[in-house]
Design a protein around this motif. Structure first.
Motif, mmCIF file in Angstrom:
data_model
loop_
_atom_site.group_PDB
_atom_site.id
_atom_site.type_symbol
_atom_site.label_atom_id
_atom_site.label_comp_id
_atom_site.label_asym_id
_atom_site.label_seq_id
_atom_site.Cartn_x
_atom_site.Cartn_y
_atom_site.Cartn_z
ATOM 1 N N LEU A 189 0.838 -1.208 0.000
ATOM 2 C CA LEU A 189 0.000 0.000 0.000
ATOM 3 C C LEU A 189 0.869 1.253 0.000
ATOM 4 C CD1 LEU A 189 -2.831 1.374 0.358
ATOM 5 C CD2 LEU A 189 -2.325 1.371 2.800
ATOM 6 N N ALA A 190 1.915 1.206 0.836
ATOM 7 C CA ALA A 190 2.812 2.362 0.910
ATOM 8 C C ALA A 190 3.447 2.619 -0.448
ATOM 9 C CB ALA A 190 3.879 2.113 1.964
ATOM 10 N N ALA A 191 3.937 1.539 -1.084
ATOM 11 C CA ALA A 191 4.582 1.699 -2.384
ATOM 12 C C ALA A 191 3.586 2.230 -3.408
ATOM 13 C CB ALA A 191 5.155 0.356 -2.843
ATOM 14 N N TYR A 192 2.365 1.698 -3.337
ATOM 15 C CA TYR A 192 1.323 2.121 -4.274
ATOM 16 C C TYR A 192 1.048 3.623 -4.122
ATOM 17 C CZ TYR A 192 -3.416 2.532 -6.164
ATOM 18 O OH TYR A 192 -4.523 2.926 -6.835
ATOM 19 N N LEU A 193 0.871 4.050 -2.872
ATOM 20 C CA LEU A 193 0.607 5.463 -2.626
ATOM 21 C C LEU A 193 1.763 6.321 -3.121
ATOM 22 C CD1 LEU A 193 -0.959 5.453 0.943
ATOM 23 C CD2 LEU A 193 -2.047 6.181 -1.172
ATOM 24 N N PHE A 194 2.969 5.820 -2.887
ATOM 25 C CA PHE A 194 4.134 6.606 -3.275
ATOM 26 C C PHE A 194 4.206 6.768 -4.792
ATOM 27 C CE2 PHE A 194 8.537 6.497 -4.817
ATOM 28 C CZ PHE A 194 8.915 7.753 -4.411
ATOM 29 N N PHE A 195 4.058 5.637 -5.510
ATOM 30 C CA PHE A 195 4.315 5.690 -6.949
ATOM 31 C C PHE A 195 3.246 6.457 -7.710
ATOM 32 C CE2 PHE A 195 7.297 2.174 -6.209
ATOM 33 C CZ PHE A 195 8.388 2.749 -6.810
ATOM 34 N N ARG A 196 1.992 6.380 -7.234
ATOM 35 C CA ARG A 196 0.980 7.075 -8.002
ATOM 36 C C ARG A 196 0.964 8.567 -7.673
ATOM 37 N NH1 ARG A 196 -4.356 7.130 -5.264
ATOM 38 N NH2 ARG A 196 -5.326 6.535 -7.213
ATOM 39 N N GLY A 197 1.778 8.942 -6.657
ATOM 40 C CA GLY A 197 1.661 10.285 -6.101
ATOM 41 C C GLY A 197 1.802 11.408 -7.097
ATOM 42 N N HIS A 198 2.660 11.249 -8.103
ATOM 43 C CA HIS A 198 2.922 12.389 -8.966
ATOM 44 C C HIS A 198 1.718 12.691 -9.861
ATOM 45 C CE1 HIS A 198 5.931 15.279 -9.707
ATOM 46 N NE2 HIS A 198 6.056 15.033 -10.999
ATOM 47 N N ASP A 199 0.945 11.655 -10.157
ATOM 48 C CA ASP A 199 -0.176 11.861 -11.069
ATOM 49 C C ASP A 199 -1.524 11.774 -10.375
ATOM 50 O OD1 ASP A 199 1.385 12.359 -13.204
ATOM 51 O OD2 ASP A 199 1.320 10.333 -14.025
ATOM 52 N N LEU A 200 -1.610 10.975 -9.322
ATOM 53 C CA LEU A 200 -2.888 10.762 -8.646
ATOM 54 C C LEU A 200 -2.684 10.967 -7.151
ATOM 55 C CD1 LEU A 200 -3.880 7.596 -10.663
ATOM 56 C CD2 LEU A 200 -5.089 9.776 -10.671
ATOM 57 N N PRO A 201 -3.779 11.074 -6.391
ATOM 58 C CA PRO A 201 -3.611 11.289 -4.946
ATOM 59 C C PRO A 201 -2.671 10.275 -4.311
ATOM 60 C CG PRO A 201 -5.892 11.516 -5.553
ATOM 61 C CD PRO A 201 -5.175 11.078 -6.794
ATOM 62 N N GLY A 202 -1.825 10.734 -3.465
ATOM 63 C CA GLY A 202 -0.832 9.870 -2.817
ATOM 64 C C GLY A 202 0.418 10.683 -2.600
ATOM 65 N N GLY A 203 1.587 10.081 -2.746
ATOM 66 C CA GLY A 203 2.822 10.845 -2.638
ATOM 67 C C GLY A 203 3.666 10.408 -1.462
ATOM 68 N N GLY A 204 4.818 11.081 -1.348
ATOM 69 C CA GLY A 204 5.808 10.665 -0.370
ATOM 70 C C GLY A 204 5.316 10.740 1.064
ATOM 71 N N PHE A 205 4.561 11.782 1.403
ATOM 72 C CA PHE A 205 4.076 11.905 2.780
ATOM 73 C C PHE A 205 3.140 10.757 3.129
ATOM 74 C CE2 PHE A 205 5.191 16.451 2.351
ATOM 75 C CZ PHE A 205 5.996 16.529 3.452
ATOM 76 N N ALA A 206 2.111 10.552 2.260
ATOM 77 C CA ALA A 206 1.129 9.512 2.543
ATOM 78 C C ALA A 206 1.799 8.143 2.546
ATOM 79 C CB ALA A 206 0.018 9.564 1.504
ATOM 80 N N GLY A 207 2.652 7.896 1.542
ATOM 81 C CA GLY A 207 3.346 6.610 1.460
ATOM 82 C C GLY A 207 4.190 6.360 2.696
ATOM 83 N N GLY A 208 4.927 7.393 3.098
ATOM 84 C CA GLY A 208 5.805 7.243 4.254
ATOM 85 C C GLY A 208 5.025 6.912 5.513
#
Lengths: 114, 975
Positions: free
Chosen positions: B833-852
């Motif tokens: 889940l963390a990786a998913y949130l991180f990778f989609r972050g630039h284009d879709l909701p998510g990103g380094g903060f949420a992933g972390g």
């Protein structure tokens, strides 16, 4: 919708301010959390409320800014959420240390004179 | 261009060398001396190379823009006056470096000494060649700070610490006044450029603020140059090593004040106020300094007061302000630097070789130290103004100016008499210096047997004394050329013809000199005994002690008044402070917003969604409930806090902020766990406090409730007022338009965070790291309260459920059996889940903060599922490494921009075709986001683990207590 959210912000801030003026450290930390909810929502609201218009832009082409929510308050609030977590943690640790040192959880470091 | 770089080198080189010098090993005395000497010599060479340009009257300039819109730049300008002063700074600096190599003891920490000396020469060069008056003040303050550090160089000596503090207090207060003066000057003239200010003399003098500016400016100059009534810091600064006294406190730094007077005399001078204050202060200082010097028993004390007196002479000349007086002032700056530096070095040699500086103990040193004796005698003759020495020439010019008619005021008429009177004392103290040290019977009770110093310790003195004689005998040849360029730099077209020669005929100044010499001899001959008494000041002057006033003032300002103020207005309790902050904030907001009713309402009551209303009905109830219950029912309050948080989170999702919703939800989980962990360490609170129901407590609560209601109403009204108006233009428009084309991502929020405003994010993750480390550090010293040490109920074995050998299950084991298995199984999923949130972050909701945060929660679940020991024997988590690597990645991505010639944190974005996967966004911003991710993981985990580990610590405390009890029991049995 604006009215409801404004009232909600008011209640959050009011409860938060009430709590940070209380004598027990746990009350203050809960108060700070409530206050940060209120403030975050307030900043978020400065971008105005729109539904179903998340700031996910199309790839290229003409972009009409008005069709999407303002991303700037969102970016501000995103960092604010993380930072308020950090300050809550710091405050909790300070509370724990102060409790260990002074033997009380009164915010003034000593019980009110009897 | 070359000249520009030369100017930058003059200030930059010493600072750079200072950085190197401070890092050399402690024993590297020779390396330090060579380095510093090379820098000083380089300064002299650069100046020599620039002289042909300066000699033509050209002003060299260099500029580095900093805040051009505010007129704040690093402007450098070099003219003749600055050139002459710089020559003193670097030339005497070179000699002092050589001298200090032999003066400093092998045990002294020399890297600090030389680094500060170099930094001083850089700061001094900055004052001299600054072309911006604010830049000048900055360098001015730098010299004060370095001087403070150098006076306090021998930190263990109380005198050094006191002297340093006093010097800093006086000169830095003066610097503050100078800054105020410069700011006002800048406002009056409309520019902070030195040339513009100097050219606007008429505007400044006609301005109503002229007098305040003048007084503030003079306080700055007088404190630096130790003018009455601020002179008292200089004698106390003599606790510094002698090379420092020779360099800073006689030849260069104290000259900064008179330099400033000379420099600004075209802009501020030529008025009665200038004449009265500057000439008055100068003459007073001249007389007082000379008189006290005669009474001092310490060699350096005598020289310090003599320096004060000579600085007074220069100040008086600038105060007189005629063209010839200015030339004489510049000439005396040069001459005084030459003879006083050599005298200080000679005093240092005497101190070094005999072990004392007390003139009552020193005697007859001419026998064992003839060469040093001759050098000191020549230099002292120059100080006294004896013909053939350089001091004589400038003193003659001073006498000529004093005798001349200027404005016919009382002070003007008294000038010649005061000048001669002071000169008599100057001759007498010079005589005392020489006679009591070098002549008379050989001293018997010296700490060391006197002998000549190492020859290289004497070389710098020899060089200076030689220059004194050269200037004194052949002034036209040796000094005319520098004096000319310096004078033209100040006076411009007004530069008059002046004669620089030993013999001007049988005129008034010569008669005045003769009177002073003869009277000085007489004073010394008649009063030699009286001067070496216990009282170190003449009979009347010992009553006026600037130092005593200073000490009394410091006592009041630094101790008495603050305590009174604190008692009257301070509070060490948090509640009143917070209450004050809340009230003031409310009033400030009300003040700003009062009357701001020009808001255009939009349609607001349409489309109220009942679900949303219900959501906040619950949310508001939760908030109020948390506020109500936080005192006695902490757990309930925590749950309700979570309820309010969820309502917030849903609001974000409702109004098009998916990123915020995701992050809020995840952070909510972390915060709740964190507070739950903290609950255990808080004291029990079941009993009601009796007086809670009494009137005072009710009143307090009532007052706070009113405050809280006022704040809530205010913020709600403000929020409603803003939200119900149409939005104006926003920088958000630009971000929305360019998120994809410039940032290469479609999620505008994420692009702002990791690309457009990445520097802010970089700062934020740094803060996060600092907070996590602070939590960790604070908890290392944590001592739990005694009542919290025992195992909580949930972790105590239940004997009824199994065998009584301590392995029986605890309520925790029983309750968590199933959830913990599920949580262990969830570990890979949470990482995904963390990786998913991180990778989609630039284009879709998510990103380094949420992933972390998601990743941190995954780890946290494992702690909850098992226990600390079990988990940590299986997974090694190094949160500090995570944070460090995260920050390095983020900084590295930023620095990567430099490689391609872009500013820090410039991102680039493109799509890369990966086989089977298709186009993948590959922006450097994503690498930055990875840094954010790692930092957030590290910080969140470190905080949680640090708090969780406290249970282990209390387990250890319990174990220790158990052994103690057992030992005590054994002890009892043994008895």
């Amino acid at each position: 919708m604006e009215l409801i959210l404004s009232l909600a912000i008011g209640v959050l801030v009011g409860s938060g301010v009430w709590l940070i003026l209380r004598p027990r450290s746990f009350q203050v930390i809960i108060g700070l959390c409530l206050l940060s909810y209120g403030v975050n929502l307030f900043i978020f609201g400065m971008g105005r409320l729109v539904s179903g218009a998340a700031p996910i832009m199309p790839k290229g082409g003409f972009v009409d800014p008005a069709a999407y929510a303002d991303p700037v308050p969102q970016a501000l609030v995103l960092t604010a959420i993380v930072i308020s977590f950090a300050t809550t943690a710091l405050f909790l640790v300070v509370i724990m240390a102060s409790r260990g040192l002074t033997g009380t959880d009164h915010v003034n470091g000593k019980e009110r004179d009897q | 261009m070359i000249e520009q770089n030369a100017l930058l080198l003059l200030t930059g080189l010493p600072f750079g060398a200072a950085a190197i010098a401070s890092t050399l090993p402690r024993q590297a005395r020779n390396a330090e001396a060579w380095l510093s000497g090379a820098v000083m010599a380089a300064g002299v060479v650069i100046l020599a190379l620039l002289f042909p340009l300066i000699a033509t009257g050209e002003v060299l300039r260099a500029q580095i823009e900093w805040l051009p819109s505010l007129g704040l730049n690093l402007d450098l300008r070099l003219d003749g006056l600055a050139w002459l002063m710089l020559l003193l700074v670097f030339g005497i600096g070179l000699l002092v470096v050589i001298y200090a190599r032999y003066y400093m003891a092998p045990t002294d920490p020399v890297p600090r000494f030389y680094a500060l000396l170099l930094a001083f020469s850089g700061a001094m060069a900055g004052i001299l060649i600054s072309g911006n008056i604010i830049g000048l003040v900055v360098f001015w303050e730098l010299t004060s700070v370095v001087s403070f550090l150098l006076i306090g160089y021998w930190q263990r000596s109380q005198a050094a610490r006191d002297g340093a503090r006093m010097a800093l207090t006086v000169t830095a207060s003066g610097g503050f006044c100078l800054l105020a003066a410069m700011l006002m000057l800048g406002q009056i003239v409309g520019s902070y450029d030195l040339d513009t200010v100097l050219a606007s003399g008429d505007v400044i003098r006609a301005h109503p603020l002229y007098l305040p500016v003048l007084i503030l400016f003079l306080i700055g100059a007088f404190t630096k140059s130790a003018q009455f009534p601020f002179h008292f810091w200089l004698p106390n600064a003599m606790a510094a090593p002698t090379p420092v006294s020779a360099y800073l406190h006689s030849a260069t730094m104290v000259k900064a004040g008179v330099f400033l007077l000379v420099r600004f005399s075209p802009a501020l001078g030529q008025t009665p106020a200038w004449f009265w204050i500057v000439a008055g202060a100068g003459m007073t200082t001249l007389v007082i300094g000379a008189m006290i010097a005669l009474w001092r028993n310490d060699l350096k004390g005598l020289l310090a007061y003599s320096t004060i007196s000579h600085l007074g002479l220069i100040t008086a000349l600038v105060g007189i302000g005629s063209e010839l007086a200015i030339i004489a002032a510049i000439f005396h700056i040069l001459n005084h630097a030459l003879f006083k530096a050599s005298l200080f070095m000679a005093a240092g040699i005497i101190d070094h070789e005999t072990g004392t500086r007390d003139m009552r103990r020193l005697s007859g040193l001419f026998g064992p130290m003839p060469r040093t004796g001759i050098l000191a005698i020549v230099a002292a003759a120059s100080m006294a103004g004896v013909p053939l020495a350089n001091g004589f020439l400038s003193k003659e010019m001073f006498f000529a100016e004093a005798a001349d008619w200027h404005n016919g005021s009382a002070l003007d008429n008294a000038l010649p008499y005061i000048a001669v009177f002071a000169s008599v004392f100057s001759v007498a103290y010079s005589l005392r210096f020489i006679m009591s040290v070098f002549f008379g019977p050989p001293a018997t009770d010296l700490p060391r047997t006197p002998h000549e110093p190492p020859s290289w310790m004497r070389r710098p003195v020899e060089a200076l004394v030689l220059l004194c004689l050269l200037v004194g005998i052949f002034p036209g040849l040796a000094a005319r050329w520098v004096l000319d360029v310096a004078a033209v730099a100040v006076l411009g077209d007004r530069t008059p013809y002046y004669s620089l020669a030993l013999w001007h005929g049988w005129n008034t100044p010569l008669k005045m000199s003769l009177v002073a010499l003869v009277a000085g001899l007489a004073v010394y001959a008649l009063g030699a005994r009286r001067f070496s008494g216990e009282a170190e000041a003449p009979p009347l002057l010992d009553r006026i002690r600037g130092q005593r006033i200073f000490d009394a003032l410091m006592l009041r300002l630094g101790w008495k008044w603050p305590r009174v103020l604190h008692r009257a207005m301070g509070s060490d309790a948090l509640q009143p402070q917070l209450r004050l902050i809340v009230v003031l904030t409310w009033l400030a907001a009300a003040f700003v917003l009062w009357g701001a009713t020009r808001l255009v309402p939009r349609q607001v009551f349409e489309g109220v969604n009942p679900v949303f209303a219900l959501l906040w009905a619950v949310g508001a109830t939760c908030a109020l409930g948390a506020a109500w219950q936080a005192k006695y029912h902490r757990f309930a309050a925590l749950v309700m806090l979570g309820g309010a948080g969820l309502a917030t989170c849903l609001t974000f999702a409702w109004f098009s902020a998916p990123d915020l919703a995701v992050t809020q939800l995840l952070v909510e989980i972390l915060t709740t766990v964190l507070l739950l962990l903290g609950l255990r360490w808080l004291p029990r609170r079941v009993e009601k406090i009796a007086e809670d129901v009494l009137l005072p407590a009710r009143l307090r609560r009532g007052r706070d409730a009113v405050l809280a209601a006022a704040c809530g109403t205010g913020v709600a009204a403000l929020a409603f007022a803003v939200m119900s108006t149409a939005p104006g233009l926003s920088i958000g428009d630009w971000f929305r338009r360019n998120a994809y084309s410039e940032g290469g991502g479609t999620n505008a929020v994420n692009v702002i965070l990791v690309d457009f405003r990445a520097f802010d994010t970089f700062g934020e993750i740094t803060v996060l790291t600092i907070v996590a480390l602070t939590c960790f550090a604070l908890l290392r010293r944590f001592r739990p309260a005694p009542e919290s040490i025992a195992l909580p109920e949930q972790q105590r074995p239940v004997p009824a459920a199994g065998p009584e050998d301590g392995t029986s299950p605890t309520p925790h084991d029983v309750l968590m059996a199933v959830p913990s298995v599920i949580m262990q199984w969830m570990f890979p999923l949470s990482i995904m889940l963390a990786a998913y949130l991180f990778f989609r972050g630039h284009d879709l909701p998510g990103g380094g903060f949420a992933g972390g945060v998601a990743f941190a929660i995954g780890l946290l679940l494992q702690y909850l599922a098992t226990n600390v020991r079990w988990l940590e024997s299986r997974i090694t988590i190094r949160p500090t490494t995570w944070m460090g690597i995260g920050l390095l990645i983020a900084a590295g991505t930023g620095i990567g921009g430099f490689l391609f010639g872009y500013p820090f944190l410039t991102a680039s974005a493109r799509y890369v075709d990966v086989p089977l996967v298709g186009p993948v966004p590959a922006a450097t911003a994503m690498v930055f986001d990875l840094g954010v991710f790692a930092t957030v993981v590290g910080a969140s985990v470190l905080i949680q683990i640090a708090i969780a580990h406290q249970s282990l610590r209390s387990a250890r405390l319990r174990a220790r207590e158990a052994t103690d009890t057992a030992a005590a029991a054994l002890h009892r049995e043994a008895r």
